[in-house]
Design a protein around this motif. Structure first.
Motif, PDB file in Angstrom:
ATOM      1  N   GLY A 139       0.745  -1.210  -0.002  1.00 23.46           N
ATOM      2  CA  GLY A 139       0.010   0.046  -0.135  1.00 23.46           C
ATOM      3  C   GLY A 139       0.787   1.247   0.034  1.00 23.46           C
ATOM      4  O   GLY A 139       0.318   2.637   0.050  1.00 23.46           O
ATOM      5  N   ARG A 140       2.002   1.199   0.062  1.00 23.00           N
ATOM      6  CA  ARG A 140       2.983   2.321   0.019  1.00 23.00           C
ATOM      7  C   ARG A 140       3.746   2.579  -1.431  1.00 23.00           C
ATOM      8  O   ARG A 140       4.513   3.358  -1.441  1.00 23.00           O
ATOM      9  CB  ARG A 140       4.199   2.060   1.039  1.00 23.00           C
ATOM     10  CG  ARG A 140       3.412   1.876   2.347  1.00 23.00           C
ATOM     11  CD  ARG A 140       4.594   1.552   3.416  1.00 23.00           C
ATOM     12  NE  ARG A 140       5.630   2.603   3.492  1.00 23.00           N
ATOM     13  CZ  ARG A 140       6.948   2.297   3.846  1.00 23.00           C
ATOM     14  NH1 ARG A 140       7.222   1.252   4.080  1.00 23.00           N
ATOM     15  NH2 ARG A 140       7.431   3.448   4.207  1.00 23.00           N
ATOM     16  N   THR A 141       3.103   1.932  -2.439  1.00 23.67           N
ATOM     17  CA  THR A 141       4.084   2.134  -3.530  1.00 23.67           C
ATOM     18  C   THR A 141       3.385   2.411  -4.896  1.00 23.67           C
ATOM     19  O   THR A 141       2.167   2.532  -4.718  1.00 23.67           O
ATOM     20  CB  THR A 141       4.881   0.605  -4.107  1.00 23.67           C
ATOM     21  OG1 THR A 141       3.905  -0.328  -4.464  1.00 23.67           O
ATOM     22  CG2 THR A 141       5.773   0.078  -3.064  1.00 23.67           C
ATOM     23  N   ALA A 142       4.077   3.132  -5.952  1.00 23.28           N
ATOM     24  CA  ALA A 142       3.409   3.686  -7.020  1.00 23.28           C
ATOM     25  C   ALA A 142       4.491   3.213  -8.035  1.00 23.28           C
ATOM     26  O   ALA A 142       5.746   2.849  -8.012  1.00 23.28           O
ATOM     27  CB  ALA A 142       3.201   5.250  -6.986  1.00 23.28           C
ATOM     28  N   VAL A 143       3.878   3.253  -9.288  1.00 27.97           N
ATOM     29  CA  VAL A 143       4.687   2.809 -10.361  1.00 27.97           C
ATOM     30  C   VAL A 143       4.399   4.027 -11.641  1.00 27.97           C
ATOM     31  O   VAL A 143       3.343   4.588 -11.950  1.00 27.97           O
ATOM     32  CB  VAL A 143       4.152   1.528 -11.140  1.00 27.97           C
ATOM     33  CG1 VAL A 143       4.933   1.434 -12.510  1.00 27.97           C
ATOM     34  CG2 VAL A 143       4.260   0.363 -10.268  1.00 27.97           C
ATOM     35  N   ASP A 144       5.685   4.441 -11.884  1.00 26.72           N
ATOM     36  CA  ASP A 144       5.484   5.373 -13.016  1.00 26.72           C
ATOM     37  C   ASP A 144       6.345   4.551 -14.304  1.00 26.72           C
ATOM     38  O   ASP A 144       7.395   4.327 -14.321  1.00 26.72           O
ATOM     39  CB  ASP A 144       6.725   6.493 -12.807  1.00 26.72           C
ATOM     40  CG  ASP A 144       6.856   7.303 -14.204  1.00 26.72           C
ATOM     41  OD1 ASP A 144       6.173   7.248 -15.006  1.00 26.72           O
ATOM     42  OD2 ASP A 144       7.866   8.355 -14.114  1.00 26.72           O
ATOM     43  N   ALA A 145       5.246   4.112 -15.035  1.00 25.67           N
ATOM     44  CA  ALA A 145       5.532   3.109 -16.208  1.00 25.67           C
ATOM     45  C   ALA A 145       5.991   3.864 -17.603  1.00 25.67           C
ATOM     46  O   ALA A 145       6.584   3.111 -18.247  1.00 25.67           O
ATOM     47  CB  ALA A 145       4.444   2.203 -16.415  1.00 25.67           C
ATOM     48  N   ASN A 146       6.107   5.007 -17.610  1.00 27.29           N
ATOM     49  CA  ASN A 146       6.324   5.819 -18.756  1.00 27.29           C
ATOM     50  C   ASN A 146       7.774   6.447 -18.707  1.00 27.29           C
ATOM     51  O   ASN A 146       8.041   7.560 -18.489  1.00 27.29           O
ATOM     52  CB  ASN A 146       5.370   6.863 -19.142  1.00 27.29           C
ATOM     53  CG  ASN A 146       3.835   6.182 -19.187  1.00 27.29           C
ATOM     54  OD1 ASN A 146       3.685   5.266 -19.766  1.00 27.29           O
ATOM     55  ND2 ASN A 146       3.183   6.769 -18.389  1.00 27.29           N
ATOM     56  N   TYR A 147       8.717   5.721 -18.931  1.00 27.94           N
ATOM     57  CA  TYR A 147       9.910   6.066 -19.104  1.00 27.94           C
ATOM     58  C   TYR A 147      10.091   7.232 -20.245  1.00 27.94           C
ATOM     59  O   TYR A 147       9.590   7.061 -21.401  1.00 27.94           O
ATOM     60  CB  TYR A 147      11.206   5.018 -19.409  1.00 27.94           C
ATOM     61  CG  TYR A 147      12.669   5.605 -19.530  1.00 27.94           C
ATOM     62  CD1 TYR A 147      13.276   6.254 -18.280  1.00 27.94           C
ATOM     63  CD2 TYR A 147      13.194   5.776 -20.696  1.00 27.94           C
ATOM     64  CE1 TYR A 147      14.444   6.622 -18.420  1.00 27.94           C
ATOM     65  CE2 TYR A 147      14.341   6.386 -20.811  1.00 27.94           C
ATOM     66  CZ  TYR A 147      15.221   6.672 -19.710  1.00 27.94           C
ATOM     67  OH  TYR A 147      16.379   7.214 -20.012  1.00 27.94           O
ATOM     68  N   ASN A 148      10.726   8.164 -19.938  1.00 24.55           N
ATOM     69  CA  ASN A 148      10.892   9.571 -20.714  1.00 24.55           C
ATOM     70  C   ASN A 148      12.015  10.247 -20.978  1.00 24.55           C
ATOM     71  O   ASN A 148      12.128  11.527 -21.094  1.00 24.55           O
ATOM     72  CB  ASN A 148       9.642  10.627 -20.069  1.00 24.55           C
ATOM     73  CG  ASN A 148       9.252  11.526 -21.256  1.00 24.55           C
ATOM     74  OD1 ASN A 148       9.112  11.316 -22.507  1.00 24.55           O
ATOM     75  ND2 ASN A 148       9.261  12.922 -20.822  1.00 24.55           N
ATOM     76  N   GLY A 149      13.217   9.474 -20.806  1.00 21.84           N
ATOM     77  CA  GLY A 149      14.344  10.041 -20.882  1.00 21.84           C
ATOM     78  C   GLY A 149      14.986  10.638 -19.611  1.00 21.84           C
ATOM     79  O   GLY A 149      14.454  10.675 -18.524  1.00 21.84           O
ATOM     80  N   LEU A 150      16.121  11.220 -19.989  1.00 20.52           N
ATOM     81  CA  LEU A 150      16.941  11.790 -18.636  1.00 20.52           C
ATOM     82  C   LEU A 150      16.038  13.112 -18.087  1.00 20.52           C
ATOM     83  O   LEU A 150      15.301  13.619 -19.133  1.00 20.52           O
ATOM     84  CB  LEU A 150      18.173  12.277 -19.118  1.00 20.52           C
ATOM     85  CG  LEU A 150      19.293  11.274 -19.449  1.00 20.52           C
ATOM     86  CD1 LEU A 150      20.628  12.048 -19.788  1.00 20.52           C
ATOM     87  CD2 LEU A 150      19.348  10.397 -18.331  1.00 20.52           C
ATOM     88  N   ALA A 151      15.965  13.293 -16.811  1.00 21.44           N
ATOM     89  CA  ALA A 151      15.349  14.522 -16.397  1.00 21.44           C
ATOM     90  C   ALA A 151      16.246  15.610 -16.345  1.00 21.44           C
ATOM     91  O   ALA A 151      16.874  16.133 -15.478  1.00 21.44           O
ATOM     92  CB  ALA A 151      15.014  14.150 -14.948  1.00 21.44           C
ATOM     93  N   LEU A 152      16.137  16.455 -17.627  1.00 21.93           N
ATOM     94  CA  LEU A 152      17.102  17.509 -17.721  1.00 21.93           C
ATOM     95  C   LEU A 152      16.340  18.902 -17.806  1.00 21.93           C
ATOM     96  O   LEU A 152      16.619  19.718 -18.503  1.00 21.93           O
ATOM     97  CB  LEU A 152      17.707  17.217 -19.077  1.00 21.93           C
ATOM     98  CG  LEU A 152      18.759  15.945 -19.304  1.00 21.93           C
ATOM     99  CD1 LEU A 152      19.142  15.914 -20.556  1.00 21.93           C
ATOM    100  CD2 LEU A 152      19.763  16.257 -18.278  1.00 21.93           C
TER     101      LEU A 152
END
Length: 244
Positions: A139-152
């Motif tokens: 109950g404490r996790t989330a998922v960001d499934a959409n890799y979108n490159g480096l956080a620049l």
């Protein structure tokens, strides 16, 4: 250094000096436990004064060599306020966004191997009904499934922060994980046991045998029991302080 500089005076103040020491210890512990990757990845902690300023590890140092005086003070916009080192751009964008949008005091981002391995699978994340270590995260996790490159830039950091929502752990697809907490010792304890849980899952899956999860209500109870008594987290961090 200019002793009359108010940001330098804040940086040198006893409460901030202690936070710098604790953050540096967490980084050295992560290196000791095999959670580091080159000179990449970042840990940060917000100052408790509500000023939207936070401490961050510097660019270019191995985690095992970071000491309190290497930690850098920056603001929520990513501007360096005090410290002798530069900071890495993606660190500023990811951490500033999570501190600002999610409101977490301590943010730890790693590419630790077993947790990252699970982000490469179709499930993207840990099954929190398998090992006891995994159940603490139920109950404490989330998922960001959409890799979108480096956080620049700020938009990518903000996208990651919004994907995290109210979770304390987010699995970043094809990338790594972020673990957050109200305190450095609690966040590090979660980071350590998250990798242990992911390791067990990957090893179990590698046997090719069917996995045997527990019922969701048991996992929920274990999570509540673990979070209801955090002394173990504090003792673990103090043991690391004595030995590292």
């Amino acid at each position: 250094m200019n002793p009359s500089d108010p940001m330098q005076a804040l940086y040198d103040s006893p409460p901030v000096a202690q936070l710098r020491a604790d953050l540096a210890l967490a980084l050295r512990a992560a290196a000791h436990h095999g959670l580091a990757e080159g000179v990449c990845n970042h840990f940060s902690v917000e100052l408790p004064d509500g000023s939207n300023r936070f401490l961050l590890n510097p660019r270019g140092l191995l985690w095992r060599e970071v000491q309190a005086d290497d930690i850098v003070l920056i603001d929520v916009e990513g501007r360096k306020l005090a410290g002798r080192h530069a900071v890495e751009p993606t660190a500023m964008f990811i951490h500033a966004a999570i501190h600002r949008i999610v409101g977490k005091a301590c943010v730890m981002h790693t590419h630790m191997p077993y947790a990252t391995a699970l982000t490469l699978t179709s499930d993207r994340a840990l099954d929190t009904t398998l090992s006891q270590n995994a159940m603490r995260f139920h109950g404490r996790t989330a998922v960001d499934a959409n890799y979108n490159g480096l956080a620049l830039g700020p938009p990518e950091g903000e996208r990651i922060a919004r994907a995290m929502g109210s979770a304390e752990v987010v699995f970043l697809g094809n990338h790594g994980v972020v673990v957050c907490g109200d305190r450095i010792d609690y966040a590090y304890d979660d980071l350590y046991y998250l990798e242990r849980a992911c390791t067990l899952q990957v090893l179990a899956q590698s046997t090719g045998r069917p996995l045997q999860p527990v019922a969701a209500d048991i996992a929920e109870r274990v999570a509540a029991e673990t979070l209801g008594e955090r002394l173990q987290s504090e003792l673990f961090f103090e043991a690391l302080r004595r030995t590292l």
